[in-house]
Design a protein around this motif. Structure first.
Motif, PDB file in Angstrom:
ATOM      1  N   GLN A 227      -3.246-140.074  36.882  1.00  0.00           N
ATOM      2  CA  GLN A 227      -2.523-141.174  36.247  1.00  0.00           C
ATOM      3  C   GLN A 227      -1.043-140.812  36.137  1.00  0.00           C
ATOM      4  O   GLN A 227      -0.699-139.704  35.713  1.00  0.00           O
ATOM      5  CB  GLN A 227      -3.102-141.458  34.854  1.00  0.00           C
ATOM      6  N   LEU A 229       2.255-141.093  34.179  1.00  0.00           N
ATOM      7  CA  LEU A 229       2.629-141.371  32.803  1.00  0.00           C
ATOM      8  C   LEU A 229       4.147-141.464  32.696  1.00  0.00           C
ATOM      9  O   LEU A 229       4.863-141.274  33.675  1.00  0.00           O
ATOM     10  CB  LEU A 229       2.091-140.263  31.882  1.00  0.00           C
ATOM     11  N   LYS A 276       6.380-135.807  20.115  1.00  0.00           N
ATOM     12  CA  LYS A 276       5.369-136.832  20.396  1.00  0.00           C
ATOM     13  C   LYS A 276       3.973-136.369  19.984  1.00  0.00           C
ATOM     14  O   LYS A 276       2.984-137.064  20.211  1.00  0.00           O
ATOM     15  CB  LYS A 276       5.384-137.181  21.881  1.00  0.00           C
ATOM     16  N   LYS A 310      -5.513-136.441  24.136  1.00  0.00           N
ATOM     17  CA  LYS A 310      -5.896-137.833  24.378  1.00  0.00           C
ATOM     18  C   LYS A 310      -4.814-138.790  23.893  1.00  0.00           C
ATOM     19  O   LYS A 310      -4.485-139.778  24.567  1.00  0.00           O
ATOM     20  CB  LYS A 310      -7.221-138.121  23.660  1.00  0.00           C
ATOM     21  N   ARG A 311      -4.229-138.486  22.751  1.00  0.00           N
ATOM     22  CA  ARG A 311      -3.191-139.351  22.179  1.00  0.00           C
ATOM     23  C   ARG A 311      -1.946-139.389  23.063  1.00  0.00           C
ATOM     24  O   ARG A 311      -1.341-140.442  23.264  1.00  0.00           O
ATOM     25  CB  ARG A 311      -2.829-138.873  20.780  1.00  0.00           C
ATOM     26  N   ILE A 313      -1.769-138.997  26.314  1.00  0.00           N
ATOM     27  CA  ILE A 313      -2.053-139.845  27.486  1.00  0.00           C
ATOM     28  C   ILE A 313      -1.938-141.321  27.121  1.00  0.00           C
ATOM     29  O   ILE A 313      -1.329-142.117  27.845  1.00  0.00           O
ATOM     30  CB  ILE A 313      -3.460-139.535  28.043  1.00  0.00           C
ATOM     31  N   GLU A 314      -2.500-141.686  25.985  1.00  0.00           N
ATOM     32  CA  GLU A 314      -2.471-143.091  25.553  1.00  0.00           C
ATOM     33  C   GLU A 314      -1.047-143.553  25.286  1.00  0.00           C
ATOM     34  O   GLU A 314      -0.646-144.642  25.707  1.00  0.00           O
ATOM     35  CB  GLU A 314      -3.335-143.269  24.318  1.00  0.00           C
ATOM     36  N   GLU A 315      -0.258-142.719  24.611  1.00  0.00           N
ATOM     37  CA  GLU A 315       1.088-143.124  24.226  1.00  0.00           C
ATOM     38  C   GLU A 315       2.070-143.111  25.389  1.00  0.00           C
ATOM     39  O   GLU A 315       3.061-143.838  25.374  1.00  0.00           O
ATOM     40  CB  GLU A 315       1.598-142.218  23.107  1.00  0.00           C
ATOM     41  N   GLN A 316       1.807-142.292  26.420  1.00  0.00           N
ATOM     42  CA  GLN A 316       2.733-142.191  27.554  1.00  0.00           C
ATOM     43  C   GLN A 316       2.293-143.038  28.742  1.00  0.00           C
ATOM     44  O   GLN A 316       2.932-142.992  29.793  1.00  0.00           O
ATOM     45  CB  GLN A 316       2.865-140.730  27.969  1.00  0.00           C
ATOM     46  N   SER A 317       1.209-143.774  28.594  1.00  0.00           N
ATOM     47  CA  SER A 317       0.736-144.608  29.690  1.00  0.00           C
ATOM     48  C   SER A 317       1.772-145.669  30.039  1.00  0.00           C
ATOM     49  O   SER A 317       2.405-146.254  29.150  1.00  0.00           O
ATOM     50  CB  SER A 317      -0.586-145.284  29.333  1.00  0.00           C
TER      51      SER A 317
END
Length: 318
Positions: A227, A229, A276, A310-311, A313-317
């Motif tokens: 992915q 990011l 972050k 996990k956080r 990855i979610e925030e930098q998507s």
């Protein structure tokens, strides 16, 4: 005779069948649990440990019937860790992180920041915590290691025969090790295979530094972009060899140091990601595959991502 008293004199240890094929450093660490890892490495490198009267390297494999000469060692008087010294919340955290367990082995999703064993100023590590949790398992031993800052799958054997069989699988390249990593920047297109030899240089302070060098040991990694990011890429990494800091140095060689890598990474970039919430190395031992030594069942254990990983990855998507 106590371990402290025994270590104060020269010892000659005969390798039994259960330790056949074990690395010399692991053999000594099992016999001298109080000895710091740095001390074990130092006496081997200085030639004070002899196998069948000859010098040996840390990574050499010993065989049944070998005689290992161990010099006198001064062990820390207070290195023994009592179960009561390990905080209850740490015991609880590791208990909850056990992904699989039977009478022969267990797999743990090691948290980042937890060393796999004590030594070098660390009072206790994962293996000491597991021994406190499982006092009836007299031969709990690490099958392999991952760095202190790396999270994820760690395999632990409960019996010498199981440890020996799993080590043989590792030597026969029958282990599957897959990681998830977050690298800085954009991974270069068309680079999926990194085949660069690595050399481990020991430093005066007892640590080491790994770099790409033609006279190093062969190292092969496979990288796949999972992915893109914001400012970084999520990578799946498969290892064919298991050299020290292999993923970190191979990624660095592509211009993409791992996020949170205090040794090889970018200090300013790491500061930004700490804000972050990623305050550690972004490397997770995601999947471990092997054959169960007794049941012959094909095992494939997947370790869930810890919350910080996990956080991010979610925030930098994108």
């Amino acid at each position: 005779m106590t371990e402290q008293h025994a270590a104060s004199k020269v010892q000659f240890l005969t390798v039994g069948e259960e330790d056949h094929g074990q690395r010399l450093d692991n053999f000594l660490m099992r016999h001298f649990r109080k000895a710091p890892k740095a001390l074990i490495y130092r006496i081997i490198r200085k030639g004070e440990v002899r196998v069948n009267k000859g010098r040996s390297k840390v990574s050499n494999r010993i065989e049944s019937g070998d005689v290992v000469r161990v010099p006198p060692m001064r062990l820390p008087q207070t290195d023994k860790v009592e179960d009561s010294e390990i905080p209850a919340d740490e015991l609880r955290q590791i208990e909850q992180a056990i992904l699989y367990e039977d009478a022969d082995l267990m797999v743990v999703n090691k948290p980042s920041g937890v060393a796999v064993h004590g030594g070098g100023g660390i009072r206790y590590g994962l293996i000491e915590v597991l021994r406190a949790l499982r006092p009836r398992a007299k031969r709990l031993e690490l099958v392999h290691r991952i760095d202190r800052d790396t999270s994820g799958c760690i395999l632990v054997a409960k019996k010498a025969s199981v440890l020996k069989a799993l080590h043989q699988q590792m030597r026969d390249d029958q282990f599957e090790k897959r990681y998830l990593a977050i690298v800085s920047g954009v991974w270069p297109k068309n680079v999926s295979k990194v085949d660069l030899p690595l050399r481990k240089d020991h430093l005066p302070n007892g640590g080491w530094h790994v770099k790409v060098a033609q006279d190093g040991k062969s190292a092969l990694s496979y990288f796949e972009v999972k992915q893109h990011l914001n400012g970084c890429d999520l990578m799946a990494v498969r290892l064919k060899t298991g050299r020290t800091h292999q993923i970190r140095v191979h990624a660095l060689a592509q211009g993409c140091a791992l996020v949170g890598d205090d040794r090889y990474g970018d200090r300013e970039l790491n500061k930004r990601f700490r804000k972050k919430g990623m305050k550690r190395l972004a490397l997770h031992a995601h999947i471990l595959g092997f054959t169960h030594p007794n049941t012959e069942q094909k095992m494939r254990i997947e370790a869930p991502l810890w919350a910080d990983f996990k956080r991010l990855i979610e925030e930098q998507s994108l």
